[in-house]
Design a protein around this motif. Structure first.
Motif, short mmCIF file in Angstrom:
data_model
loop_
_atom_site.label_atom_id
_atom_site.label_comp_id
_atom_site.label_asym_id
_atom_site.label_seq_id
_atom_site.Cartn_x
_atom_site.Cartn_y
_atom_site.Cartn_z
N THR A 47 -75.00 114.99 -9.14
CA THR A 47 -73.65 115.19 -9.70
C THR A 47 -72.63 114.41 -8.87
N GLY A 57 -72.97 110.72 -9.55
CA GLY A 57 -72.35 110.38 -10.83
C GLY A 57 -70.83 110.31 -10.71
N CYS A 58 -70.24 111.24 -9.99
CA CYS A 58 -68.79 111.22 -9.77
C CYS A 58 -68.37 109.98 -8.98
N ILE A 88 -69.94 107.06 -8.82
CA ILE A 88 -70.07 105.88 -9.69
C ILE A 88 -68.90 105.81 -10.66
N SER A 89 -68.53 106.95 -11.23
CA SER A 89 -67.38 106.97 -12.15
C SER A 89 -66.10 106.57 -11.44
N TYR A 90 -65.89 107.04 -10.23
CA TYR A 90 -64.71 106.70 -9.45
C TYR A 90 -64.68 105.21 -9.14
N ILE A 108 -66.13 102.77 -10.78
CA ILE A 108 -65.90 102.02 -12.02
C ILE A 108 -64.44 102.10 -12.42
N SER A 109 -63.81 103.28 -12.26
CA SER A 109 -62.40 103.42 -12.64
C SER A 109 -61.50 102.59 -11.73
#
Length: 88
Positions: free
Chosen positions: A74, A77-78, A80-82, A84-85
């Motif tokens: 989890t 995933g957070c 990677i999302s951060y 990418i953003s």
């Protein structure tokens, strides 16, 4: 290994079990002359009563490992999302 040829064998092939495709019963010598339909019905009753596989119990170490992996993935995933953003 099966020794001897005087054994009477009953084979149940319709087990309706995801783990076993057939069950083989060896008839006791004192009952080998009994009615075949009676032997078959007893074998089917026994096969039906043994259909449920035992429940798998997890020990404490396995539960902790699953919880740790869940948290780790989890957070990955957070992260990677951060990332990418930020890049977009």
């Amino acid at each position: 290994m099966i020794k001897g040829v005087s054994k009477q064998i009953l084979e149940v092939t319709n087990t309706d079990n995801p783990y076993f495709e057939k069950i083989i019963f060896f008839v006791k010598t004192e009952h080998k002359n009994d009615d075949r339909s009676k032997l078959q019905s007893e074998a089917e009753k026994l096969a039906l009563s043994a259909q449920k596989p035992p429940k798998i119990r997890m020990n404490k170490k396995q539960v902790i490992k699953i919880a740790f992996n869940s948290v780790l993935f989890t957070l990955a995933g957070c992260a990677i999302s951060y990332i990418i953003s930020i890049l977009l």
